[in-house]
Scaffold this motif. Structure first.
Motif, PDB file in Angstrom:
ATOM      1  N   ALA A 140       0.833  -1.202   0.000  1.00 46.21           N
ATOM      2  CA  ALA A 140       0.000   0.000   0.000  1.00 46.21           C
ATOM      3  C   ALA A 140       0.866   1.249   0.000  1.00 46.21           C
ATOM      4  O   ALA A 140       2.055   1.200   0.323  1.00 46.21           O
ATOM      5  CB  ALA A 140      -0.921  -0.005   1.221  1.00 46.21           C
ATOM      6  N   TRP A 141       0.241   2.365  -0.366  1.00 45.83           N
ATOM      7  CA  TRP A 141       0.936   3.644  -0.290  1.00 45.83           C
ATOM      8  C   TRP A 141      -0.044   4.733   0.113  1.00 45.83           C
ATOM      9  O   TRP A 141      -1.258   4.587  -0.022  1.00 45.83           O
ATOM     10  CB  TRP A 141       1.653   3.974  -1.588  1.00 45.83           C
ATOM     11  N   ILE A 142       0.517   5.800   0.656  1.00 41.28           N
ATOM     12  CA  ILE A 142      -0.266   6.925   1.155  1.00 41.28           C
ATOM     13  C   ILE A 142      -0.076   8.116   0.223  1.00 41.28           C
ATOM     14  O   ILE A 142       1.034   8.380  -0.256  1.00 41.28           O
ATOM     15  CB  ILE A 142       0.162   7.301   2.584  1.00 41.28           C
ATOM     16  N   SER A 143      -1.162   8.837  -0.025  1.00 38.76           N
ATOM     17  CA  SER A 143      -1.116  10.017  -0.885  1.00 38.76           C
ATOM     18  C   SER A 143      -1.882  11.157  -0.228  1.00 38.76           C
ATOM     19  O   SER A 143      -2.818  10.935   0.539  1.00 38.76           O
ATOM     20  CB  SER A 143      -1.738   9.688  -2.259  1.00 38.76           C
ATOM     21  N   GLY A 144      -1.516  12.380  -0.556  1.00 39.66           N
ATOM     22  CA  GLY A 144      -2.167  13.565   0.003  1.00 39.66           C
ATOM     23  C   GLY A 144      -3.300  14.107  -0.848  1.00 39.66           C
ATOM     24  O   GLY A 144      -3.653  15.283  -0.719  1.00 39.66           O
ATOM     25  N   LEU A 145      -3.892  13.292  -1.708  1.00 42.97           N
ATOM     26  CA  LEU A 145      -4.980  13.753  -2.562  1.00 42.97           C
ATOM     27  C   LEU A 145      -6.151  14.298  -1.747  1.00 42.97           C
ATOM     28  O   LEU A 145      -6.488  13.777  -0.687  1.00 42.97           O
ATOM     29  CB  LEU A 145      -5.492  12.607  -3.436  1.00 42.97           C
ATOM     30  N   ASN A 160      -8.522   3.126  -1.329  1.00 50.26           N
ATOM     31  CA  ASN A 160      -8.793   2.983  -2.753  1.00 50.26           C
ATOM     32  C   ASN A 160      -8.055   1.791  -3.347  1.00 50.26           C
ATOM     33  O   ASN A 160      -6.916   1.506  -2.974  1.00 50.26           O
ATOM     34  CB  ASN A 160      -8.357   4.251  -3.501  1.00 50.26           C
ATOM     35  N   LYS A 161      -8.712   1.105  -4.264  1.00 54.61           N
ATOM     36  CA  LYS A 161      -8.051   0.056  -5.039  1.00 54.61           C
ATOM     37  C   LYS A 161      -7.349   0.733  -6.213  1.00 54.61           C
ATOM     38  O   LYS A 161      -7.986   1.258  -7.122  1.00 54.61           O
ATOM     39  CB  LYS A 161      -9.066  -0.961  -5.538  1.00 54.61           C
ATOM     40  N   ASP A 162      -6.034   0.737  -6.181  1.00 59.56           N
ATOM     41  CA  ASP A 162      -5.239   1.470  -7.165  1.00 59.56           C
ATOM     42  C   ASP A 162      -4.927   0.556  -8.346  1.00 59.56           C
ATOM     43  O   ASP A 162      -4.051  -0.304  -8.282  1.00 59.56           O
ATOM     44  CB  ASP A 162      -3.943   1.951  -6.504  1.00 59.56           C
ATOM     45  N   GLU A 163      -5.650   0.764  -9.442  1.00 55.15           N
ATOM     46  CA  GLU A 163      -5.447  -0.070 -10.631  1.00 55.15           C
ATOM     47  C   GLU A 163      -4.126   0.248 -11.328  1.00 55.15           C
ATOM     48  O   GLU A 163      -3.571  -0.591 -12.027  1.00 55.15           O
ATOM     49  CB  GLU A 163      -6.607   0.134 -11.611  1.00 55.15           C
ATOM     50  N   LYS A 164      -3.631   1.457 -11.138  1.00 58.20           N
ATOM     51  CA  LYS A 164      -2.393   1.871 -11.811  1.00 58.20           C
ATOM     52  C   LYS A 164      -1.209   1.032 -11.344  1.00 58.20           C
ATOM     53  O   LYS A 164      -0.435   0.516 -12.149  1.00 58.20           O
ATOM     54  CB  LYS A 164      -2.126   3.352 -11.513  1.00 58.20           C
ATOM     55  N   PHE A 165      -1.063   0.917 -10.025  1.00 58.77           N
ATOM     56  CA  PHE A 165       0.102   0.233  -9.466  1.00 58.77           C
ATOM     57  C   PHE A 165      -0.247  -1.109  -8.821  1.00 58.77           C
ATOM     58  O   PHE A 165       0.627  -1.762  -8.265  1.00 58.77           O
ATOM     59  CB  PHE A 165       0.795   1.139  -8.445  1.00 58.77           C
ATOM     60  N   LYS A 166      -1.527  -1.480  -8.875  1.00 56.37           N
ATOM     61  CA  LYS A 166      -1.982  -2.757  -8.306  1.00 56.37           C
ATOM     62  C   LYS A 166      -1.678  -2.821  -6.813  1.00 56.37           C
ATOM     63  O   LYS A 166      -1.192  -3.812  -6.291  1.00 56.37           O
ATOM     64  CB  LYS A 166      -1.321  -3.935  -9.047  1.00 56.37           C
ATOM     65  N   LYS A 167      -1.984  -1.716  -6.127  1.00 57.66           N
ATOM     66  CA  LYS A 167      -1.763  -1.596  -4.687  1.00 57.66           C
ATOM     67  C   LYS A 167      -3.010  -0.995  -4.038  1.00 57.66           C
ATOM     68  O   LYS A 167      -3.966  -0.623  -4.712  1.00 57.66           O
ATOM     69  CB  LYS A 167      -0.556  -0.700  -4.379  1.00 57.66           C
ATOM     70  N   ILE A 168      -2.989  -0.861  -2.730  1.00 57.72           N
ATOM     71  CA  ILE A 168      -4.005  -0.120  -2.007  1.00 57.72           C
ATOM     72  C   ILE A 168      -3.470   1.289  -1.785  1.00 57.72           C
ATOM     73  O   ILE A 168      -2.335   1.463  -1.352  1.00 57.72           O
ATOM     74  CB  ILE A 168      -4.336  -0.784  -0.654  1.00 57.72           C
ATOM     75  N   LYS A 169      -4.288   2.293  -2.119  1.00 61.46           N
ATOM     76  CA  LYS A 169      -3.875   3.691  -1.954  1.00 61.46           C
ATOM     77  C   LYS A 169      -4.709   4.328  -0.844  1.00 61.46           C
ATOM     78  O   LYS A 169      -5.938   4.333  -0.903  1.00 61.46           O
ATOM     79  CB  LYS A 169      -4.037   4.462  -3.263  1.00 61.46           C
ATOM     80  N   ILE A 170      -4.026   4.878   0.143  1.00 59.42           N
ATOM     81  CA  ILE A 170      -4.671   5.488   1.300  1.00 59.42           C
ATOM     82  C   ILE A 170      -4.591   7.005   1.172  1.00 59.42           C
ATOM     83  O   ILE A 170      -3.508   7.564   0.974  1.00 59.42           O
ATOM     84  CB  ILE A 170      -3.979   5.053   2.613  1.00 59.42           C
ATOM     85  N   CYS A 171      -5.746   7.677   1.316  1.00 59.00           N
ATOM     86  CA  CYS A 171      -5.800   9.132   1.162  1.00 59.00           C
ATOM     87  C   CYS A 171      -6.487   9.753   2.381  1.00 59.00           C
ATOM     88  O   CYS A 171      -7.703   9.993   2.367  1.00 59.00           O
ATOM     89  CB  CYS A 171      -6.541   9.502  -0.120  1.00 59.00           C
ATOM     90  N   PRO A 172      -5.739  10.053   3.424  1.00 57.53           N
ATOM     91  CA  PRO A 172      -6.348  10.540   4.678  1.00 57.53           C
ATOM     92  C   PRO A 172      -6.968  11.931   4.609  1.00 57.53           C
ATOM     93  O   PRO A 172      -7.829  12.260   5.423  1.00 57.53           O
ATOM     94  CB  PRO A 172      -5.177  10.526   5.668  1.00 57.53           C
ATOM     95  N   LEU A 173      -6.536  12.771   3.667  1.00 56.48           N
ATOM     96  CA  LEU A 173      -6.962  14.176   3.659  1.00 56.48           C
ATOM     97  C   LEU A 173      -8.066  14.476   2.653  1.00 56.48           C
ATOM     98  O   LEU A 173      -8.247  15.636   2.265  1.00 56.48           O
ATOM     99  CB  LEU A 173      -5.756  15.080   3.365  1.00 56.48           C
TER     100      LEU A 173
END
Length: 236
Positions: A140-145, A160-173
């Motif tokens: 997984a990775w965290i983003s400031g989106l 979020n299910k991140d189709e781009k990188f096939k990871k879980i994307k976490i967006c806290p903000l």
């Protein structure tokens, strides 16, 4: 033992169960580091949102791994800010990730100032590929989106299910406004890029960033003259 939520085992049900309906940004961060431990990284642009999120992450995990995609084309103010942040948060593991191809090699193979002729390719080589490599061993990775930033980002969720990188994307903000971000920076006396005070709400590479053309459009200063508002990191 329950397995962590991953791209491979993603279901809407698991996403909904991960956090309560009234979770806030700190709940999201606490969950993320409990869920993934060392298998999550924060990709920080060192924009205003990035500094806020880094301060919040430091409250949750003082040894968190943070990366900056160093294209070699950023503003001097950005590099100066990175130095200040490293001094303020010495326990955070902040790394600058560079593309395999330096600017001289890129010019040799693709011509001078590729960002003027094919900005999508330039972003792909200097940002997308390096992040994909950095995420290769992570879940997984965290983003400031933030939802407010653009129509393309209005659909994002905390998880979020991140189709781009096939990871879980976490967006806290996701629910923060620009006013929320700047208020947090000032109240906590955090360093931030001085370009934000000169009409740059979104800051990328020098050649592809101008002051925002429209006050309500936070990304209107990016890739001026092109029908492009994203570098590709957040496009599936």
């Amino acid at each position: 033992m329950n397995k962590s939520l991953t791209y491979e085992n993603w279901t809407e049900e698991r996403q909904v169960k991960a956090l309560s309906h009234n979770s806030d940004y700190l709940d999201v961060l606490k969950w993320a580091y409990q869920e993934y431990g060392d298998e999550i990284i924060y990709s920080c642009s060192f924009g205003a949102e990035g500094i806020v999120l880094m301060d919040l992450i430091h409250k949750v995990n003082k040894g968190a791994k943070i990366i900056f995609l160093d294209t070699g084309l950023h503003f001097s103010e950005t590099y100066e800010l990175i130095a200040k942040v490293r001094k303020r948060y010495p326990s955070l593991n902040i790394s600058l990730i560079k593309p395999q191809m330096n600017l001289q090699q890129q010019e040799k193979w693709y011509g001078d100032e590729l960002w003027k002729t094919n900005p999508n390719l330039c972003c792909h080589m200097r940002k997308v590929v390096p992040l994909r490599e950095a995420l290769s061993e992570k879940k997984a990775w965290i983003s400031g989106l933030r939802k407010e930033q653009s129509p393309a980002r209005s659909h994002i969720q905390f998880i979020n299910k991140d189709e781009k990188f096939k990871k879980i994307k976490i967006c806290p903000l996701i629910h923060w406004t620009w006013e929320d971000v700047m208020t947090y920076l000032h109240r906590n006396e955090l360093p931030y890029n001085p370009l934000h005070d000169k009409g740059y709400p979104s800051i990328g590479c020098t050649a592809c960033t101008l002051p925002a053309a429209v006050n309500e459009d936070f990304r209107s200063g990016r890739w001026a003259g092109f029908s492009k508002t994203e570098c590709g990191l957040h496009q599936n």
